[in-house]
Scaffold this motif. Structure first.
Motif, PDB file in Angstrom:
ATOM      1  N   LEU A   1       0.353  66.765  36.131  1.00  7.17           N
ATOM      2  CA  LEU A   1       0.259  68.205  35.888  1.00  7.17           C
ATOM      3  C   LEU A   1      -0.318  68.488  34.507  1.00  7.17           C
ATOM      4  O   LEU A   1      -1.090  69.443  34.329  1.00  7.17           O
ATOM      5  N   LEU A   2       0.029  67.664  33.541  1.00  9.35           N
ATOM      6  CA  LEU A   2      -0.540  67.817  32.204  1.00  9.35           C
ATOM      7  C   LEU A   2      -2.057  67.636  32.249  1.00  9.35           C
ATOM      8  O   LEU A   2      -2.813  68.397  31.630  1.00  9.35           O
ATOM      9  N   GLY A   3      -2.516  66.645  33.012  1.00  8.38           N
ATOM     10  CA  GLY A   3      -3.947  66.421  33.160  1.00  8.38           C
ATOM     11  C   GLY A   3      -4.651  67.585  33.826  1.00  8.38           C
ATOM     12  O   GLY A   3      -5.771  67.953  33.439  1.00  8.38           O
ATOM     13  N   LEU A   4      -4.007  68.205  34.829  1.00 11.67           N
ATOM     14  CA  LEU A   4      -4.606  69.350  35.507  1.00 11.67           C
ATOM     15  C   LEU A   4      -4.724  70.553  34.567  1.00 11.67           C
ATOM     16  O   LEU A   4      -5.737  71.272  34.590  1.00 11.67           O
ATOM     17  N   ASP A   5      -3.702  70.773  33.752  1.00 14.19           N
ATOM     18  CA  ASP A   5      -3.796  71.859  32.772  1.00 14.19           C
ATOM     19  C   ASP A   5      -4.910  71.585  31.770  1.00 14.19           C
ATOM     20  O   ASP A   5      -5.653  72.498  31.375  1.00 14.19           O
ATOM     21  N   LEU A   6      -5.033  70.329  31.363  1.00 13.46           N
ATOM     22  CA  LEU A   6      -6.117  69.977  30.441  1.00 13.46           C
ATOM     23  C   LEU A   6      -7.477  70.180  31.085  1.00 13.46           C
ATOM     24  O   LEU A   6      -8.435  70.574  30.409  1.00 13.46           O
ATOM     25  N   ASP A   7      -7.589  69.923  32.385  1.00 12.51           N
ATOM     26  CA  ASP A   7      -8.846  70.190  33.094  1.00 12.51           C
ATOM     27  C   ASP A   7      -9.275  71.637  32.869  1.00 12.51           C
ATOM     28  O   ASP A   7     -10.442  71.909  32.535  1.00 12.51           O
ATOM     29  N   GLN A   8      -8.342  72.564  33.065  1.00  9.40           N
ATOM     30  CA  GLN A   8      -8.660  73.985  32.930  1.00  9.40           C
ATOM     31  C   GLN A   8      -9.006  74.348  31.488  1.00  9.40           C
ATOM     32  O   GLN A   8      -9.965  75.080  31.230  1.00  9.40           O
ATOM     33  N   VAL A   9      -8.221  73.835  30.551  1.00 10.92           N
ATOM     34  CA  VAL A   9      -8.459  74.148  29.140  1.00 10.92           C
ATOM     35  C   VAL A   9      -9.813  73.616  28.688  1.00 10.92           C
ATOM     36  O   VAL A   9     -10.586  74.319  28.016  1.00 10.92           O
ATOM     37  N   VAL A  10     -10.120  72.373  29.056  1.00  9.29           N
ATOM     38  CA  VAL A  10     -11.380  71.760  28.635  1.00  9.29           C
ATOM     39  C   VAL A  10     -12.571  72.467  29.267  1.00  9.29           C
ATOM     40  O   VAL A  10     -13.599  72.691  28.617  1.00  9.29           O
ATOM     41  N   GLN A  11     -12.459  72.850  30.542  1.00  5.31           N
ATOM     42  CA  GLN A  11     -13.558  73.553  31.195  1.00  5.31           C
ATOM     43  C   GLN A  11     -13.829  74.903  30.544  1.00  5.31           C
ATOM     44  O   GLN A  11     -14.984  75.269  30.285  1.00  5.31           O
ATOM     45  N   PHE A  12     -12.756  75.646  30.277  1.00  6.62           N
ATOM     46  CA  PHE A  12     -12.928  76.956  29.630  1.00  6.62           C
ATOM     47  C   PHE A  12     -13.512  76.800  28.232  1.00  6.62           C
ATOM     48  O   PHE A  12     -14.433  77.520  27.838  1.00  6.62           O
ATOM     49  N   ALA A  13     -12.970  75.855  27.470  1.00  7.27           N
ATOM     50  CA  ALA A  13     -13.463  75.626  26.109  1.00  7.27           C
ATOM     51  C   ALA A  13     -14.926  75.204  26.124  1.00  7.27           C
ATOM     52  O   ALA A  13     -15.702  75.582  25.247  1.00  7.27           O
ATOM     53  N   GLY A  14     -15.326  74.440  27.149  1.00  6.57           N
ATOM     54  CA  GLY A  14     -16.713  74.006  27.250  1.00  6.57           C
ATOM     55  C   GLY A  14     -17.662  75.172  27.475  1.00  6.57           C
ATOM     56  O   GLY A  14     -18.748  75.229  26.889  1.00  6.57           O
ATOM     57  N   ARG A  15     -17.256  76.115  28.341  1.00  6.72           N
ATOM     58  CA  ARG A  15     -18.109  77.280  28.607  1.00  6.72           C
ATOM     59  C   ARG A  15     -18.262  78.146  27.361  1.00  6.72           C
ATOM     60  O   ARG A  15     -19.373  78.565  27.009  1.00  6.72           O
ATOM     61  N   VAL A  16     -17.148  78.409  26.692  1.00  6.62           N
ATOM     62  CA  VAL A  16     -17.199  79.221  25.474  1.00  6.62           C
ATOM     63  C   VAL A  16     -17.957  78.478  24.373  1.00  6.62           C
ATOM     64  O   VAL A  16     -18.755  79.063  23.642  1.00  6.62           O
ATOM     65  N   GLY A  17     -17.704  77.164  24.274  1.00  2.00           N
ATOM     66  CA  GLY A  17     -18.377  76.373  23.248  1.00  2.00           C
ATOM     67  C   GLY A  17     -19.881  76.363  23.404  1.00  2.00           C
ATOM     68  O   GLY A  17     -20.621  76.353  22.414  1.00  2.00           O
ATOM     69  N   ARG A  18     -20.358  76.370  24.647  1.00  2.00           N
ATOM     70  CA  ARG A  18     -21.805  76.370  24.869  1.00  2.00           C
ATOM     71  C   ARG A  18     -22.441  77.644  24.313  1.00  2.00           C
ATOM     72  O   ARG A  18     -23.499  77.601  23.673  1.00  2.00           O
ATOM     73  N   LEU A  19     -21.800  78.785  24.550  1.00  2.00           N
ATOM     74  CA  LEU A  19     -22.319  80.049  24.027  1.00  2.00           C
ATOM     75  C   LEU A  19     -22.339  80.039  22.497  1.00  2.00           C
ATOM     76  O   LEU A  19     -23.321  80.457  21.875  1.00  2.00           O
ATOM     77  N   LYS A  20     -21.264  79.547  21.904  1.00  2.00           N
ATOM     78  CA  LYS A  20     -21.200  79.521  20.443  1.00  2.00           C
ATOM     79  C   LYS A  20     -22.199  78.525  19.863  1.00  2.00           C
ATOM     80  O   LYS A  20     -22.783  78.763  18.805  1.00  2.00           O
ATOM     81  N   GLN A  21     -22.396  77.410  20.558  1.00  2.00           N
ATOM     82  CA  GLN A  21     -23.351  76.416  20.077  1.00  2.00           C
ATOM     83  C   GLN A  21     -24.771  76.961  20.121  1.00  2.00           C
ATOM     84  O   GLN A  21     -25.581  76.700  19.229  1.00  2.00           O
ATOM     85  N   ASN A  22     -25.067  77.754  21.155  1.00  2.00           N
ATOM     86  CA  ASN A  22     -26.378  78.393  21.235  1.00  2.00           C
ATOM     87  C   ASN A  22     -26.603  79.330  20.053  1.00  2.00           C
ATOM     88  O   ASN A  22     -27.684  79.341  19.440  1.00  2.00           O
ATOM     89  N   ARG A  23     -25.577  80.120  19.746  1.00  2.00           N
ATOM     90  CA  ARG A  23     -25.715  81.057  18.621  1.00  2.00           C
ATOM     91  C   ARG A  23     -25.875  80.313  17.300  1.00  2.00           C
ATOM     92  O   ARG A  23     -26.662  80.714  16.444  1.00  2.00           O
ATOM     93  N   LEU A  24     -25.112  79.215  17.142  1.00  3.56           N
ATOM     94  CA  LEU A  24     -25.228  78.433  15.915  1.00  3.56           C
ATOM     95  C   LEU A  24     -26.629  77.856  15.779  1.00  3.56           C
ATOM     96  O   LEU A  24     -27.229  77.901  14.698  1.00  3.56           O
ATOM     97  N   GLY A  25     -27.179  77.343  16.861  1.00  7.49           N
ATOM     98  CA  GLY A  25     -28.529  76.781  16.823  1.00  7.49           C
ATOM     99  C   GLY A  25     -29.565  77.840  16.474  1.00  7.49           C
ATOM    100  O   GLY A  25     -30.510  77.580  15.701  1.00  7.49           O
TER     101      GLY A  25
END
Length: 381
Positions: free
Chosen positions: A347-371
């Motif tokens: 269950l801990l791994g499944l919660d991490l799946d969701q957290v990592v996926q969400f963080a990845g989507r948001v991180g991509r937008l922020k990385q684009n702006r930084l670039g």
């Protein structure tokens, strides 16, 4: 001679680890519970854990963001439940950021002692149905009245909303050239005109509760204004995103460490030497976790120094990228070793799946702006 700040932080992290192992990990099925465990929350308050980020003059532990992040990591690693850790974390950073930075002395006295004791928590009311937190689309409004201010609107997806005793409500307080201006208000749960909706089950990170509120002519006194009028979005909402992202590093790292702990324990029980490929991957993940720990500690330190915020975003982006890679590698390594996680670790791994996926989507937008800023010469780094 009083205790040093480092010794206080070390003690709080130790207490968090011991409580998590004895009271959180020992509670089967906690990560599947839809109802918030009020009894466990009271125990956390009695143990002093809910006052971690509250100033000592109000009965708290008085540690800053580095201590909050480290204690959150201990809760997640030894408690094996990201959901209850998230509720705890939002309780801490709401006190540390909103109340300690923007509240008047009277507001601090009304809220912080109760937060330290665990008899009340505060929920941040920004998001709205169909609008999320986008400033162009938020509709909750405030008008001045003879008795103070009147709030009207609806807020949704409020972390800790169903258990909150206070709400920090963001409302449109004016317009400047077609741009909405926002003010924030500290509104008690029992304020006439405020009703609590929910709870809302988001399907993961249980038992952290989410819900909403409806403000139907909710009148609050002048002293309810939190911070400066008309600048709450710039002063509070935008910086708080960095506070959330950075403070969550500790719990995420703790949860990844817990997954590694179980795999290592499983390998130690095996007969014969560990296969070379497994040992190679294990060493790689271990070194990556060490690097993530450095990033998390440095980012938390920068939060204590607002002038260094320009250097914070790259650290958050680097953490998200490497953390996503580590998350995948831990899964691959477990499969390679033939490891079958316990139910709590699954269950801990499944919660991490969701957290990592969400963080990845948001991180991509922020990385684009930084670039883009790097190309225009306005990177801030």
């Amino acid at each position: 001679m009083g205790k040093t700040r480092d010794s206080i932080m070390t003690g709080i992290v130790r207490d968090a680890a011991e409580f998590a192992a004895a009271r959180i990990a020992a509670r089967p099925g906690l990560s599947t519970e839809r109802d918030f465990p009020a009894d466990l929350w009271r125990e956390m308050g009695s143990a002093g854990l809910l006052g971690t980020g509250v100033p000592r003059k109000y009965g708290g532990g008085g540690v800053g963001y580095p201590g909050i992040s480290a204690a959150g990591g201990a809760l997640a690693r030894h408690g094996l439940c990201l959901g209850i850790t998230l509720s705890w974390l939002m309780h801490q950073i709401t006190a540390r950021f909103f109340m300690c930075r923007f509240a008047s002395p009277g507001q601090e006295q009304a809220v912080l002692p109760a937060m330290a004791q665990g008899t009340a928590t505060a929920s941040i009311a920004i998001s709205e149905p169909g609008a999320g937190g986008h400033p162009k689309h938020l509709r909750t409004s405030v008008e001045k009245s003879a008795g103070g201010y009147v709030l009207r609107g609806e807020k949704s997806f409020l972390t800790n909303g169903p258990i909150a005793g206070f709400f920090i409500v963001l409302a449109v307080s004016g317009q400047d050239g077609g741009r909405k201006r926002y003010s924030a208000f500290l509104v008690p749960r029992d304020c006439p005109g405020l009703s609590v909706t929910g709870p809302l089950d988001v399907g993961f990170l249980r038992p952290c509760p989410h819900g909403g509120i409806i403000l139907d002519g909710c009148e609050v006194p002048p002293g309810s204004l939190l911070g400066n009028p008309d600048t709450a979005y710039e002063d509070m909402v935008l910086p708080f995103r960095e506070v959330e992202d950075t403070s969550m590093m500790g719990p995420i790292l703790g949860a990844q460490g817990a997954r590694m702990d179980e795999i290592i324990a499983s390998l130690r029980r095996m007969s014969g030497p560990v296969p070379d490929e497994t040992a190679f991957r294990l060493g790689g993940v271990s070194s990556s976790l060490a690097a993530l720990d450095v990033l998390a500690r440095e980012a938390a330190f920068l939060l204590e120094n607002p002038g260094a915020s320009d250097h914070l975003e790259p650290l958050v982006l680097a953490f998200r990228s490497l953390c996503g890679q580590v998350h995948r590698e831990i899964g691959d390594m477990a499969a390679l070793a033939g490891h079958h996680p316990s139910e709590a670790h699954r269950l801990l791994g499944l919660d991490l799946d969701q957290v990592v996926q969400f963080a990845g989507r948001v991180g991509r937008l922020k990385q684009n702006r930084l670039g883009a800023r790097l190309v225009t010469g306005h990177s801030g780094v």
